[in-house]
Design a protein around this motif. Structure first.
Motif, mmCIF file in Angstrom:
data_model
loop_
_atom_site.group_PDB
_atom_site.id
_atom_site.type_symbol
_atom_site.label_atom_id
_atom_site.label_comp_id
_atom_site.label_asym_id
_atom_site.label_seq_id
_atom_site.Cartn_x
_atom_site.Cartn_y
_atom_site.Cartn_z
ATOM 1 N N VAL A 71 -18.353 -38.906 16.887
ATOM 2 C CA VAL A 71 -17.573 -39.353 15.727
ATOM 3 C C VAL A 71 -16.340 -40.126 16.196
ATOM 4 O O VAL A 71 -15.933 -41.114 15.582
ATOM 5 N N LYS A 124 -14.809 -43.756 15.147
ATOM 6 C CA LYS A 124 -13.422 -43.883 14.703
ATOM 7 C C LYS A 124 -12.679 -44.927 15.543
ATOM 8 O O LYS A 124 -11.958 -45.773 15.001
ATOM 9 N N LEU A 161 -23.154 -37.124 7.280
ATOM 10 C CA LEU A 161 -23.846 -36.138 8.124
ATOM 11 C C LEU A 161 -25.152 -35.635 7.513
ATOM 12 O O LEU A 161 -25.210 -35.348 6.315
ATOM 13 N N ILE A 212 -18.269 -41.426 8.169
ATOM 14 C CA ILE A 212 -19.588 -41.028 8.667
ATOM 15 C C ILE A 212 -20.292 -40.210 7.581
ATOM 16 O O ILE A 212 -19.631 -39.634 6.718
ATOM 17 N N ILE A 239 -15.453 -31.437 13.077
ATOM 18 C CA ILE A 239 -15.000 -32.841 13.034
ATOM 19 C C ILE A 239 -13.631 -32.918 12.364
ATOM 20 O O ILE A 239 -12.719 -33.586 12.851
ATOM 21 N N ILE A 292 -15.357 -37.924 6.084
ATOM 22 C CA ILE A 292 -16.589 -37.154 6.318
ATOM 23 C C ILE A 292 -17.350 -37.043 4.993
ATOM 24 O O ILE A 292 -16.853 -36.477 4.016
#
Ligand code: PBG
Length: 338
Positions: free
Chosen positions: A74, A78, A87, A85, A117, A126
């Motif tokens: 991740v 970034k 998941l 992102i 994360i 996220i």
């Protein structure tokens, strides 16, 4: 679109030469209408319970990432400037059951990964998927009884799933199940549980598509789903007006962003939806699209960098504000290089 500007009053060749503007590189850059930016990219990531990263046979170059390597992965996104992102968990088959109970385990893979994360990488969004297919023994996105996917009963579980994901640290919930009424149900439940700022990106126009095949291989749901189809909840790919109704309902129910899926064969849908609703609109370049392009690249039928950037730019041209793409890391690197 209004094409009336093409009429007899328009000066034509030879006083008009369309190629004049295209002759020099500087001029071509000046007349460019759409441009892909790193800010337009969302990287989908597969996570696994295994301790080692594993390749996905049907998606060359994409891996299932173990929880121990997720922060590093991740972080790469970034550092490249990718804003978010998404998941997706590969659930151990022993944890799957008829009800998709593992979806409600606060210690499940997706929650552990999200939490990790959240604590280790900051300033990246996220997004977590709300649907039961990674967890059900039958591979469907909702509850199954007597050959029917139950709508309202599924909603109750999906709402709980959304809340535990938000608790784990998800910034944006992305319901991909296509049940009716799920956006308002999830919004209410999130608000009630203190997550009024958790965003919802609705998979608003999601079509029953063969292009999800490699994804089902990646999360290990293809064996569960087998020959069954998702046509009783995902849309018929022959339809377009219906997608407008789906989107308008999701907007009225409180979706913050909407998504169209799959991507490339559905550019007309993206165009119509963006022009009609002017909402933040995203395309999902799905697994099968990735695999098709990669297969052609690996066979040297297509040139890699160009085959990555062109379709992504075309999503922008069609009206998408951004794209979920398994090529996000590659694309971000190419954009950086200029
Ligand atoms: C599951 C889900 C699917 C995808 C995202 N969420 C598959 C499906 O509906 O069967 C597909 C993504 C892809 O193909 O890349 N609800």
């Amino acid at each position: 679109m209004n094409d009336n500007y093409i009429n007899s009053a328009t000066p034509s060749y030879p006083s008009t030469r369309m190629r004049r503007n295209r002759l020099a590189d500087w001029s071509r850059r000046l007349i460019e209408e759409s441009r892909l930016s790193v800010n337009d990219l969302i990287l989908p990531i597969f996570i696994t319970e295994d301790t080692k990263k594993s390749s996905i046979e049907s998606m060359p170059g994409v891996y299932r990432i173990p929880i121990t390597q997720i922060a590093e992965h991740v972080n790469e996104a970034k550092e490249l400037g990718i804003p978010a992102i998404a998941l997706f968990p590969e659930t151990n088959s022993l944890l799957k059951d008829e009800l998709g109970s593992e979806a409600l385990n606060e210690e499940n893979l997706i929650c552990r990964a999200t939490n990790l994360i959240k604590n280790q990488v900051n300033n990246i969004g996220i997004i977590t998927d709300v649907a039961l297919d990674p967890y059900t023994s039958h591979g469907h996105d909702g509850l199954l009884r007597d050959n029917e996917i139950l709508n309202d009963e599924s909603l109750e579980i999906l709402c709980k799933q959304a809340v535990i994901q938000a608790k784990a640290g998800a910034d944006m919930i992305a319901p991909s199940d296509m049940m009716d009424g799920r956006i308002s149900a999830i919004r209410k439940e999130l608000d009630k549980s203190g997550f009024k700022n958790t965003q919802i990106m609705s998979y608003a126009a999601k079509f029953a598509s063969c292009f999800y095949g490699p994804f089902r291989n990646a999360i290990g749901s293809e064996i569960n789903l087998s020959k069954k189809s998702k046509k009783s909840y995902q849309m018929d790919y022959a339809n377009s007006d219906e997608s407008l109704r789906e989107v308008s309902l999701d907007i009225s129910e409180g979706a913050d962003m909407i998504m169209i899926k799959p991507g490339m064969p559905y550019l007309d849908i993206i165009y119509r939806i963006k022009s009609t609703f002017k909402m933040p609109t995203y395309a999902y370049q799905v697994s099968g699209e990735y695999s098709m392009i990669m297969a052609a690249i690996n066979n040297k039928y297509l040139e890699k960098n160009k085959a990555i950037i062109e379709p992504l730019t075309c999503f922008k041209r069609a009206g998408a504000d951004g794209v979920l793409s398994y090529f996000a890391l590659d694309a971000a690197k190419l954009i950086k290089k200029g």
